[in-house]
Design an enzyme around this catalytic site. Structure first.
Site, PDB file in Angstrom:
ATOM      1  N   ARG A  22       0.851  -1.190   0.000  1.00 25.49           N
ATOM      2  CA  ARG A  22       0.000   0.000   0.000  1.00 25.49           C
ATOM      3  C   ARG A  22       0.887   1.241   0.000  1.00 25.49           C
ATOM      4  NH1 ARG A  22       0.181   1.599   5.418  1.00 25.49           N
ATOM      5  NH2 ARG A  22       0.579  -0.064   6.931  1.00 25.49           N
ATOM      6  N   ASP A  79       9.677 -10.585   7.509  1.00 19.71           N
ATOM      7  CA  ASP A  79      10.066  -9.561   8.478  1.00 19.71           C
ATOM      8  C   ASP A  79      11.509  -9.172   8.156  1.00 19.71           C
ATOM      9  OD1 ASP A  79      10.924  -8.062  10.618  1.00 19.71           O
ATOM     10  OD2 ASP A  79      10.090  -9.389  12.153  1.00 19.71           O
ATOM     11  N   ASN A 106      11.545   0.295   0.782  1.00 19.77           N
ATOM     12  CA  ASN A 106      10.553   1.251   1.277  1.00 19.77           C
ATOM     13  C   ASN A 106      10.036   0.908   2.671  1.00 19.77           C
ATOM     14  OD1 ASN A 106       8.179   3.249   0.896  1.00 19.77           O
ATOM     15  ND2 ASN A 106       7.150   1.280   1.176  1.00 19.77           N
ATOM     16  N   TYR A 179      12.486   8.114  15.162  1.00 20.88           N
ATOM     17  CA  TYR A 179      12.247   7.932  13.717  1.00 20.88           C
ATOM     18  C   TYR A 179      13.181   8.839  12.923  1.00 20.88           C
ATOM     19  CZ  TYR A 179       9.762   8.118   9.232  1.00 20.88           C
ATOM     20  OH  TYR A 179       9.431   8.075   7.896  1.00 20.88           O
ATOM     21  N   LYS A 183      16.078   7.613  10.269  1.00 20.78           N
ATOM     22  CA  LYS A 183      16.136   8.042   8.878  1.00 20.78           C
ATOM     23  C   LYS A 183      17.434   8.784   8.563  1.00 20.78           C
ATOM     24  CE  LYS A 183      12.309   6.334   7.255  1.00 20.78           C
ATOM     25  NZ  LYS A 183      12.370   5.175   6.319  1.00 20.78           N
ATOM     26  N   THR A 214      -0.744   9.369   1.383  1.00 24.08           N
ATOM     27  CA  THR A 214      -1.020   7.938   1.433  1.00 24.08           C
ATOM     28  C   THR A 214      -2.248   7.690   2.305  1.00 24.08           C
ATOM     29  OG1 THR A 214       0.352   7.618   3.390  1.00 24.08           O
ATOM     30  CG2 THR A 214       1.451   7.429   1.244  1.00 24.08           C
TER      31      THR A 214
END
Length: 274
Positions: A22, A79, A106, A179, A183, A214
């Site tokens: 997705r 995973d 991704n 996070y 990144k 999204t």
């Protein structure tokens, strides 16, 4: 869904797109398929595409992309924080489609150990389990997946690798701090990998999206409707296709001599050096 009429610049190539059930991952897979590549659609859960109403199952998504764009596809479950799962995903992909020419990694997200966003989610109070979950899901999975795919590319002396960063990597922030740290690590690992793979004719780059419309983004926060316009201003939320076009550049012929770069796709919200 991308069109069958796109120029087939990637015909005969095999791509593995992780986190492709997705959102951006699916858009990347569709873009590569529209360019003629055969695509392995990876996901962590078979029913993941249904979570934000962007599909039903990973198997169905792979079939839809293949049927619509006339390429071979397959679904790969695993995973990617676990080396054994990564090895299996690669083996299944190559058995079904052939050696991997393009990796778009991704998979990731600001997701707690138990699901959802960490709470608290700042630099000081976030729980240890959530720190490890966010680092593993984003940075560790990038390192392990890129390592495993790169070895085969090095033997064949060709390939393209695209990692997924974020504009969060380039600015100090209280919320979603781990996070952002993960990144930032992805960004620099990409540069290090690019340096090592130069002699093998393998280009490695990172895309760093800002806010993108999204299903997950729109379904987890209040969004100013004025930022959902698609023309007339860059002060808006990107469409998934606007981000996917950059994958087309990095994976296609125009990106052959571009490596070690991070490209922010944010409409100019960050106008300073990376």
């Amino acid at each position: 869904m991308a069109s069958r009429e796109a120029t087939k610049t990637l015909a005969g190539r095999v791509a593995l797109v992780t986190g492709a059930g997705r959102g951006l991952g699916r858009a990347f897979a569709e873009k590569l398929a529209a360019l003629g590549a055969d695509v392995a659609i990876h996901g962590m859960r078979e029913n993941g595409p249904a979570e934000y109403g962007e599909g039903t199952t990973l198997t169905a998504v792979a079939a839809e992309i293949g049927n619509a764009l006339g390429v071979r596809t397959m679904r790969a479950l695993g995973d990617l924080t676990k080396a054994d799962d990564i090895s299996r995903v690669i083996a299944e992909t190559e058995a079904a489609l052939g050696p991997i020419d393009i990796l778009v990694h991704n998979a990731g997200g600001d997701i707690a150990a138990g699901g959802g966003k960490p709470d608290p989610n700042d630099a000081v109070n976030i729980q240890e389990a959530d720190v490890r979950a966010v680092l593993d899901r984003n940075l560790l999975s990038t390192i392990l997946t890129c390592q495993a795919v790169a070895r085969g590319m090095m033997e064949r002396r060709r390939g393209r690798i695209v990692t997924l960063g974020s504009v969060a990597a380039f600015k100090g922030r209280t919320n979603s701090a781990i996070y952002a740290v993960a990144k930032a690590g992805v960004t620099h690992y990409t540069r290090c990998l690019a340096d090592q793979l130069r002699p093998y004719d393998i280009a490695v780059n990172c895309i760093a999206p800002g806010d993108t419309r999204t299903g997950r983004f729109l379904g987890t926060r209040a969004v100013d409707p004025d930022r959902l316009v698609e023309t007339g201003t860059l002060d808006r939320i990107a469409t998934v296709d606007e981000v996917a076009r950059v994958v087309e550049f990095f994976a296609g012929p125009m990106g052959a001599f571009v490596s070690g770069q991070v490209l922010r796709i944010d409409g100019g919200t960050q106008c300073w050096p990376a």
